[in-house]
Design an enzyme around this catalytic site. Sequence first.
Site, mmCIF file in Angstrom:
data_model
loop_
_atom_site.group_PDB
_atom_site.id
_atom_site.type_symbol
_atom_site.label_atom_id
_atom_site.label_comp_id
_atom_site.label_asym_id
_atom_site.label_seq_id
_atom_site.Cartn_x
_atom_site.Cartn_y
_atom_site.Cartn_z
ATOM 1 N N GLY A 1 -13.087 5.501 50.905
ATOM 2 C CA GLY A 1 -14.081 4.659 51.582
ATOM 3 C C GLY A 1 -13.555 3.255 51.790
ATOM 4 O O GLY A 1 -14.279 2.280 51.633
ATOM 5 N N ALA A 2 -12.266 3.159 52.161
ATOM 6 C CA ALA A 2 -11.601 1.852 52.182
ATOM 7 C C ALA A 2 -11.755 1.110 53.502
ATOM 8 O O ALA A 2 -11.183 0.042 53.670
ATOM 9 C CB ALA A 2 -10.115 2.025 51.862
ATOM 10 N N THR B 1 -14.507 -0.155 54.738
ATOM 11 C CA THR B 1 -15.597 -1.132 54.798
ATOM 12 C C THR B 1 -16.021 -1.575 53.405
ATOM 13 O O THR B 1 -15.662 -0.945 52.410
ATOM 14 C CB THR B 1 -16.802 -0.535 55.559
ATOM 15 O OG1 THR B 1 -17.869 -1.480 55.559
ATOM 16 C CG2 THR B 1 -17.301 0.735 54.894
ATOM 17 N N GLY B 2 -16.777 -2.658 53.346
ATOM 18 C CA GLY B 2 -17.401 -3.104 52.098
ATOM 19 C C GLY B 2 -16.419 -3.338 50.959
ATOM 20 O O GLY B 2 -15.315 -3.837 51.153
ATOM 21 N N GLY C 1 -14.697 -1.256 49.172
ATOM 22 C CA GLY C 1 -13.449 -0.487 49.255
ATOM 23 C C GLY C 1 -12.383 -1.213 50.055
ATOM 24 O O GLY C 1 -11.196 -1.186 49.706
ATOM 25 N N TYR D 1 -29.552 8.830 44.907
ATOM 26 C CA TYR D 1 -28.396 7.977 44.624
ATOM 27 C C TYR D 1 -28.316 7.693 43.120
ATOM 28 O O TYR D 1 -27.261 7.815 42.504
ATOM 29 C CB TYR D 1 -28.556 6.666 45.402
ATOM 30 C CG TYR D 1 -27.459 5.652 45.192
ATOM 31 C CD1 TYR D 1 -26.215 5.826 45.779
ATOM 32 C CD2 TYR D 1 -27.673 4.507 44.414
ATOM 33 C CE1 TYR D 1 -25.203 4.888 45.605
ATOM 34 C CE2 TYR D 1 -26.680 3.570 44.241
ATOM 35 C CZ TYR D 1 -25.444 3.762 44.836
ATOM 36 O OH TYR D 1 -24.445 2.838 44.655
ATOM 37 N N SER E 1 -22.886 2.655 39.364
ATOM 38 C CA SER E 1 -23.848 1.601 39.630
ATOM 39 C C SER E 1 -24.800 1.518 38.461
ATOM 40 O O SER E 1 -25.027 2.514 37.764
ATOM 41 C CB SER E 1 -24.636 1.939 40.894
ATOM 42 O OG SER E 1 -25.755 1.088 41.004
#
Length: 323
Positions: free
Chosen positions: A51-52, A54-55, A57, A206, A180
């Site tokens: 997941g690199a 965006t955000g 990552g 989640y 999280s």
Amino acid sequence: MSWVWTDVFCHPLWALSTVILGFVLRSQRRGPWNPRACSVQLKGKTAIVTGANTGIGKFIALDFARRGARVIMACRSESRGSAALQEIRKLSGNANVHLRMLDTSSLGSVRAFAEGILREEKELHILVNNAGVSGLPREVTSDGIEVSFATNHVGPFLLTKLLLDLLKRSAPARIVNISSMNHWKGKVDFSHYKGDNLSYTMDTVYNHTKLHNVLCTNELGRRLQGTGVTANSVHPGVVMTGVMRHYNFLVRFFFNLVGIFFFKSSEEGSFSPIYCAVAQETEGISGKYFDSDCSLVLPAPLARDAALAVKDFEFCERLTSKL
Ligand SMILES: *[C@@H]1O[C@H](CO)[C@@H](O)[C@H](O)[C@H]1NC(C)=O
Ligand SMILES: *[C@@H]1O[C@H](CO)[C@@H](O)[C@H](O)[C@H]1NC(C)=O
Ligand SMILES: *[C@@H]1O[C@H](CO)[C@@H](O)[C@H](O)[C@H]1NC(C)=O
């Protein structure tokens, strides 16, 4: 003259003081550890970040690239992935950054990705399981797994399993799982994996998946003792990221508004994962959970249940070995 609450809240002075207070709070919120002050180099090391594009990552991948690592960005979208790849190469001045396609919701995609890595990489020193989603509607993937569970937990679980021997051969190596603090609200019910008995209000699903992250990371940490490979999970902080992209407009609007002042930026959210992945301070630490300010903290009681962790780990092993 009568007085209504909107007179106060719409007053320019109120708005102004809120903005000032917000900025003051923000400026007070610096963590104790900053990657820019950490001189660890990663030349000759290979790192995978899922997941690199965006955000958080993306900032993690950029940090590794700046330290000279060979970075493999595992992304779902070719177009968004290559845009991020170009950006990271340019910002870091490191051309040894590469893009590979990975959709963690599909066990087939995970296997194909891992095969490519095992074929082409001689070593792997860092694996960051960052990719995740929140707020997806109910769906069961073609592997028969509920889609959020597949994306956030079962896919990364299989990925880690397939890359484990390579990590062991490359030891010392580190696995960092982005969990999280939402795991505190998670529950374990093995029928969830198939999409049964789940409620889809807000971030319920989640929260469950993040509990499974901590449980399985702890169990893996235990199993990896003495191998030179460590596995830890981290809470990156409440970060405004694409993870919320599936919520409705009003929810996102509200969080954006509040988030300007109280949430971490994606860059700040990357600090504690980077801390776990590269800092000298975390060398050798395994099976633990880190908070967003880079401190070692205890996860929720359920997440510390060692017997439950074994059960969960074995459940995921069966789930991923059949398919
Ligand atoms: C984290 O690591 C554990 C053990 O390798 C794995 O079971 C889990 O699925 C991983 N991924 C995430 C996102 O937590
Ligand atoms: C999920 O976790 C967050 C953070 O702990 C909490 O605020 C939220 O209420 C939880 N959601 C549900 C539906 O339990
Ligand atoms: C749902 O949960 C109940 C109680 O925990 C359990 O008995 C039942 O088997 C679950 N449903 C399915 C379809 O697994």
